[in-house]
Design a protein around this motif. Structure first.
Motif, mmCIF file in Angstrom:
data_model
loop_
_atom_site.group_PDB
_atom_site.id
_atom_site.type_symbol
_atom_site.label_atom_id
_atom_site.label_comp_id
_atom_site.label_asym_id
_atom_site.label_seq_id
_atom_site.Cartn_x
_atom_site.Cartn_y
_atom_site.Cartn_z
ATOM 1 N N THR A 18 0.678 -1.204 -0.040
ATOM 2 C CA THR A 18 0.115 -0.180 0.128
ATOM 3 C C THR A 18 0.787 1.300 0.177
ATOM 4 O O THR A 18 0.602 2.314 -0.646
ATOM 5 C CB THR A 18 -0.648 -0.139 1.085
ATOM 6 N N LEU A 19 1.921 0.896 0.664
ATOM 7 C CA LEU A 19 2.804 2.364 0.955
ATOM 8 C C LEU A 19 4.058 2.224 -0.242
ATOM 9 O O LEU A 19 4.428 3.333 -0.437
ATOM 10 C CB LEU A 19 3.450 2.434 2.216
ATOM 11 N N HIS A 20 4.436 1.175 -0.591
ATOM 12 C CA HIS A 20 5.693 1.107 -1.402
ATOM 13 C C HIS A 20 5.389 0.562 -2.937
ATOM 14 O O HIS A 20 6.468 0.842 -3.692
ATOM 15 C CB HIS A 20 6.688 0.438 -0.750
ATOM 16 N N TYR A 21 4.351 -0.077 -3.040
ATOM 17 C CA TYR A 21 3.982 -0.632 -4.377
ATOM 18 C C TYR A 21 5.182 -1.079 -5.200
ATOM 19 O O TYR A 21 5.632 -0.569 -6.150
ATOM 20 C CB TYR A 21 3.184 0.304 -5.322
ATOM 21 N N THR A 22 5.792 -2.165 -4.768
ATOM 22 C CA THR A 22 6.919 -2.926 -5.377
ATOM 23 C C THR A 22 6.697 -4.019 -6.329
ATOM 24 O O THR A 22 5.823 -4.749 -5.786
ATOM 25 C CB THR A 22 8.003 -3.264 -4.443
ATOM 26 N N ASP A 23 6.824 -3.847 -7.549
ATOM 27 C CA ASP A 23 6.596 -5.102 -8.504
ATOM 28 C C ASP A 23 7.535 -5.884 -8.125
ATOM 29 O O ASP A 23 8.786 -5.903 -8.634
ATOM 30 C CB ASP A 23 6.837 -4.395 -9.720
ATOM 31 N N VAL A 24 7.296 -7.207 -7.519
ATOM 32 C CA VAL A 24 8.108 -8.260 -7.233
ATOM 33 C C VAL A 24 8.414 -9.342 -8.650
ATOM 34 O O VAL A 24 9.059 -10.365 -8.258
ATOM 35 C CB VAL A 24 7.675 -9.064 -5.948
ATOM 36 N N ALA A 25 7.766 -9.162 -9.726
ATOM 37 C CA ALA A 25 8.129 -10.004 -10.700
ATOM 38 C C ALA A 25 9.426 -9.842 -11.108
ATOM 39 O O ALA A 25 9.978 -8.799 -11.233
ATOM 40 C CB ALA A 25 7.003 -9.564 -11.901
ATOM 41 N N PRO A 26 10.190 -11.083 -11.250
ATOM 42 C CA PRO A 26 11.665 -10.655 -11.593
ATOM 43 C C PRO A 26 11.870 -10.013 -12.799
ATOM 44 O O PRO A 26 11.330 -10.057 -13.975
ATOM 45 C CB PRO A 26 12.022 -12.423 -12.043
ATOM 46 N N VAL A 27 12.973 -9.021 -12.629
ATOM 47 C CA VAL A 27 13.318 -7.980 -13.754
ATOM 48 C C VAL A 27 14.284 -8.942 -14.608
ATOM 49 O O VAL A 27 14.553 -8.448 -15.731
ATOM 50 C CB VAL A 27 13.812 -6.691 -13.320
ATOM 51 N N LEU A 28 14.988 -9.884 -14.045
ATOM 52 C CA LEU A 28 16.104 -10.436 -14.700
ATOM 53 C C LEU A 28 16.038 -11.915 -14.133
ATOM 54 O O LEU A 28 16.035 -12.187 -13.175
ATOM 55 C CB LEU A 28 17.360 -9.771 -14.593
ATOM 56 N N ALA A 29 16.144 -12.809 -15.211
ATOM 57 C CA ALA A 29 16.064 -14.291 -14.734
ATOM 58 C C ALA A 29 17.179 -15.034 -15.764
ATOM 59 O O ALA A 29 17.253 -14.640 -16.909
ATOM 60 C CB ALA A 29 14.733 -14.877 -14.921
ATOM 61 N N ILE A 30 17.863 -15.879 -15.230
ATOM 62 C CA ILE A 30 18.733 -16.653 -16.042
ATOM 63 C C ILE A 30 18.422 -18.275 -15.671
ATOM 64 O O ILE A 30 18.603 -18.662 -14.319
ATOM 65 C CB ILE A 30 20.391 -16.562 -15.655
ATOM 66 N N MET A 31 18.202 -19.189 -16.612
ATOM 67 C CA MET A 31 18.057 -20.480 -16.314
ATOM 68 C C MET A 31 18.259 -21.378 -17.411
ATOM 69 O O MET A 31 18.380 -20.994 -18.777
ATOM 70 C CB MET A 31 16.259 -20.602 -15.994
ATOM 71 N N ALA A 32 18.447 -22.642 -17.022
ATOM 72 C CA ALA A 32 18.743 -23.646 -17.835
ATOM 73 C C ALA A 32 18.439 -25.113 -17.534
ATOM 74 O O ALA A 32 18.443 -25.216 -16.362
ATOM 75 C CB ALA A 32 20.421 -23.680 -18.546
ATOM 76 N N VAL A 33 18.288 -26.103 -18.037
ATOM 77 C CA VAL A 33 18.416 -27.515 -17.704
ATOM 78 C C VAL A 33 19.556 -28.025 -17.423
ATOM 79 O O VAL A 33 20.423 -27.854 -18.340
ATOM 80 C CB VAL A 33 17.531 -28.634 -18.629
ATOM 81 N N THR A 34 19.924 -28.481 -16.375
ATOM 82 C CA THR A 34 21.450 -29.045 -15.899
ATOM 83 C C THR A 34 21.251 -30.296 -15.331
ATOM 84 O O THR A 34 20.147 -30.788 -14.880
ATOM 85 C CB THR A 34 22.005 -27.999 -14.849
ATOM 86 N N LYS A 35 22.249 -31.121 -15.416
ATOM 87 C CA LYS A 35 22.677 -32.191 -14.571
ATOM 88 C C LYS A 35 22.961 -31.813 -13.339
ATOM 89 O O LYS A 35 23.676 -31.045 -12.828
ATOM 90 C CB LYS A 35 23.734 -33.035 -15.171
ATOM 91 N N GLY A 36 22.416 -32.643 -12.271
ATOM 92 C CA GLY A 36 22.556 -32.403 -10.867
ATOM 93 C C GLY A 36 21.872 -31.103 -10.268
ATOM 94 O O GLY A 36 21.655 -30.168 -11.180
ATOM 95 N N GLY A 37 21.524 -31.084 -9.088
ATOM 96 C CA GLY A 37 21.165 -29.699 -8.437
ATOM 97 C C GLY A 37 22.119 -28.852 -8.038
ATOM 98 O O GLY A 37 21.700 -27.673 -7.373
ATOM 99 N N ASN A 38 23.628 -28.852 -8.479
ATOM 100 C CA ASN A 38 24.339 -27.911 -7.914
ATOM 101 C C ASN A 38 24.064 -26.552 -8.883
ATOM 102 O O ASN A 38 23.803 -26.613 -9.843
ATOM 103 C CB ASN A 38 25.961 -28.099 -8.248
#
Length: 357
Positions: free
Chosen positions: A246-266
């Motif tokens: 109500t006071l700050h109205y921040t858009d929390v949708a990511p403005v930048l994202a990097i992703m890929a399918v990888t082997k393993g969870g590291n």
């Protein structure tokens, strides 16, 4: 095992997205503080992983994406979902723990509650480790907190003072989605692995889920699994939530994202974005190039970089130049919403079904 491994930024220009309650020793009794990590080099605002997961759940539930959210039941001081990943998408992707009380009074109360008519019967403890893992969202650099002073003065008499903290920063978060675990439900008698009890196994058989006998598991059909994953990514792209809106109205949708399918969870992209000497977000090209070289055999898909135009334009040009000069046709840069959708589309392709094995 294959994972969708990702990093994202939330731009918080003047925000208080996760609060901790009153601040001891403050000028007013009702001063509201923000959650911070206090380190030797300064104060880092953060958003807890629990808060972020709540934002994502509620975004999915309130959207028109067809998300199937599990009902929540309350039992004295305990609350839990229906804990049925066959029916409910959030039980599948966010995990659960349910250990129903066997006391006579609790059993009778559950039986008399008409709102639980469609509840999945549960006679034993069932648990599921969340296939979706998220980090705490932490400021990329230390900041000086701002304290805003205000009053409630729309009444006769002395005004009532109040204060709250807020900050200006960029929050960085990491996520990892275990693709093999999505839509795959174990009935092993091990803590964290017994997703299905006898009642849920019966339902899996009735609905003709694939039986992975050697793994003591049941699995949804491929199309259903990628439908749930794709909808989850839609939620990431249109994320809403946070305190003090109500006071700050921040858009929390990511403005930048990097992703890929990888082997393993590291996490292969964890150090690609950091802070410059001025405390501003910086895309570290050398770190990115090193990640591509070191993990080239572990990156299974194209790399998707979602980047809102107008945000860190100079940094974006650096990345675009790197892609052009290196002929990196497997790196795709577009709007974050398009990046999440493109990743979902990759997972839907029959030739990539092996990623979900």
């Amino acid at each position: 095992m294959s994972f969708v491994t990702g990093l994202f930024l939330i731009d918080a220009p003047a925000s208080a997205l996760n609060n901790l309650g009153s601040v001891p020793g403050a000028r007013t009794d009702n001063t509201v503080g923000v959650k911070v990590i206090r380190a030797k080099d300064g104060v880092y605002p953060y958003v807890s992983a629990q808060a972020f997961r709540y934002w994502l759940r509620t975004t999915l539930e309130s959207s028109d994406l067809g998300w199937k959210a599990a009902p929540i039941y309350r039992e004295e001081k305990v609350a839990y979902t229906d804990a049925n990943p066959i029916r409910w998408w959030d039980d599948d992707l966010f995990g659960y723990m349910r250990a129903p009380s066997k006391r006579t009074s609790a059993v009778e109360k559950r039986s008399a509650d008409e709102s639980r008519a469609e509840e999945t019967p549960t006679t034993d403890t069932v648990t599921r480790i969340s296939p979706l893992r998220v980090s705490t969202l932490v400021s990329i650099a230390p900041v000086t907190l701002t304290e805003d002073f205000g009053t409630m003065s729309r009444h006769e008499g002395d005004p009532v003072p109040h204060e709250h903290q807020f900050y200006r920063t960029t929050l960085k978060g990491l996520f990892s989605l275990d693709l093999g675990a999505c839509g795959t439900f174990s009935y092993q008698r091990r803590t964290g692995f017994r997703n299905l009890d006898e009642e849920r196994v019966k339902e899996a058989q009735q609905k003709s889920l694939i039986h992975l006998e050697d793994r003591k598991s049941y699995r949804l059909l491929f199309d259903e699994r990628v439908k749930r994953i794709g909808t989850l990514f839609e939620g990431f792209a249109m994320l809403e939530g946070g305190a003090k809106q109500t006071l700050h109205y921040t858009d929390v949708a990511p403005v930048l994202a990097i992703m890929a399918v990888t082997k393993g969870g590291n996490h292969v992209f964890g150090h690609v974005i950091g802070a410059s000497g001025r405390g501003l977000p910086e895309f570290k090209i050398d770190a990115f190039k090193e990640a591509l070289d070191v993990f080239q055999d572990e990156i299974l898909s194209d790399i998707y970089i979602g980047w809102v135009k107008g945000y860190l334009e100079d940094e974006r040009k650096k990345v675009e130049t790197f892609i052009t000069e290196n002929g990196a046709h497997n790196i795709r840069i577009c709007h974050p919403r398009d990046a999440f959708r493109a990743m979902a589309e990759q997972l839907r392709k029959p030739e990539n079904q092996k990623w979900l094995e």
